[in-house]
Scaffold this active site. Sequence first.
Site, short mmCIF file in Angstrom:
data_model
loop_
_atom_site.label_atom_id
_atom_site.label_comp_id
_atom_site.label_asym_id
_atom_site.label_seq_id
_atom_site.Cartn_x
_atom_site.Cartn_y
_atom_site.Cartn_z
N LYS A 116 -0.09 -2.31 -5.78
CA LYS A 116 -1.17 -1.34 -5.52
C LYS A 116 -1.03 -0.14 -6.45
CE LYS A 116 -1.68 -3.05 -0.87
NZ LYS A 116 -1.32 -2.99 0.55
N GLN A 167 1.38 0.93 4.63
CA GLN A 167 1.70 -0.49 4.42
C GLN A 167 2.19 -1.12 5.73
OE1 GLN A 167 1.16 -2.28 1.50
NE2 GLN A 167 1.67 -4.03 2.79
N ASP A 227 -8.13 1.04 3.95
CA ASP A 227 -7.85 -0.32 4.40
C ASP A 227 -8.94 -0.82 5.35
OD1 ASP A 227 -5.73 -1.73 3.35
OD2 ASP A 227 -4.22 -0.78 4.63
#
Length: 280
Positions: A52, A96, A119
């Site tokens: 990422k 995460q 997200d």
Amino acid sequence: MPQIIDGKAVSAAIKEELKIKVEELKKQGISICLAVIQVGNDPASSVYVGNKKKACAYIGIDSLAYELPEETTQEELLRLVGELNEKEEVSGILVQLPLPAHIDEDAVIRAIDPKKDVDGFHPQSVGALCIGQHGFVSCTPAGIIQLLKRSGIEIAGKECVVVGRSNIVGKPMALLLLRENGTVTVAHSKTKDLKEVTRRADILVVAVGKPKMITREYVKDGAVVIDVGIHRNENNKLCGDVDFDSVAPVCSAITPVPGGVGPMTIAMLMHNCVEAGILR
Ligand code: NDP
């Protein structure tokens, strides 16, 4: 032979488009910054976080990395998320997953400002998707819609079957296909006669998390098959939830593993970051 849907190429094209957009935004004085929080040092998570950060650097998005020790408390993590919510220069926040067992993931996701929820996991983002309002969409299913559209596959009016109903793949996938005017069925572990259901599909999306479970008996001739699964087999080779060699001869288009859905997830995360930067 079926059309092999090339996720690497589509993902690269999206990243190039975003790179140009980010340059234009910079000229207008708008910079984009993604804050990435990792708790503990799970090796798979470290690889994802590294990828990422690399994608951000390529596109011109600033990234802030918070690598917290495994023993970080929920309160400490919530405090950091709260601080990042308030930081004007931070446009997107990504925590995460999975988090260590002593931390309540739902509480952490709920703490993220929905305007920075790149997200697309916050209940407000999911609710917005459900009622057709603007909000961030979970990256993997959003990437699958892009794969279909950019491969010239029509969704409107098609029988779409999604196998799997997880919050991050199956459910948002079904809502997105519905938004694109597909006729959608969601199958799961309690579905009776799964083969009968999947054989109705013009577009079959498989996210079951079981290596090579979907063989040709599950697939109608000429169907489009999208394989979300990702596993390592006994020879350390990657494979999906679909038995590619068995299904490819009967379908009209199929995503390979690797190189299908996988590369799309990061591309759509970058897309969401750019959107977040514009929204801020
Ligand atoms: P989950 O384990 O959260 O969900 C699996 C779903 O499949 C559940 O809804 C479950 O049903 C259903 N299921 C399990 N067994 C069967 C069965 N025998 N018949 C029918 N349905 C079944 O997985 P995820 O959605 O998170 O992920 C699915 C796969 O996709 C995994 O391989 C994962 O690694 C991969 N993945 C890949 C990504 C990428 O970027 N390429 C991103 C995210 C995931 P029930 O609800 O009834 O238990």
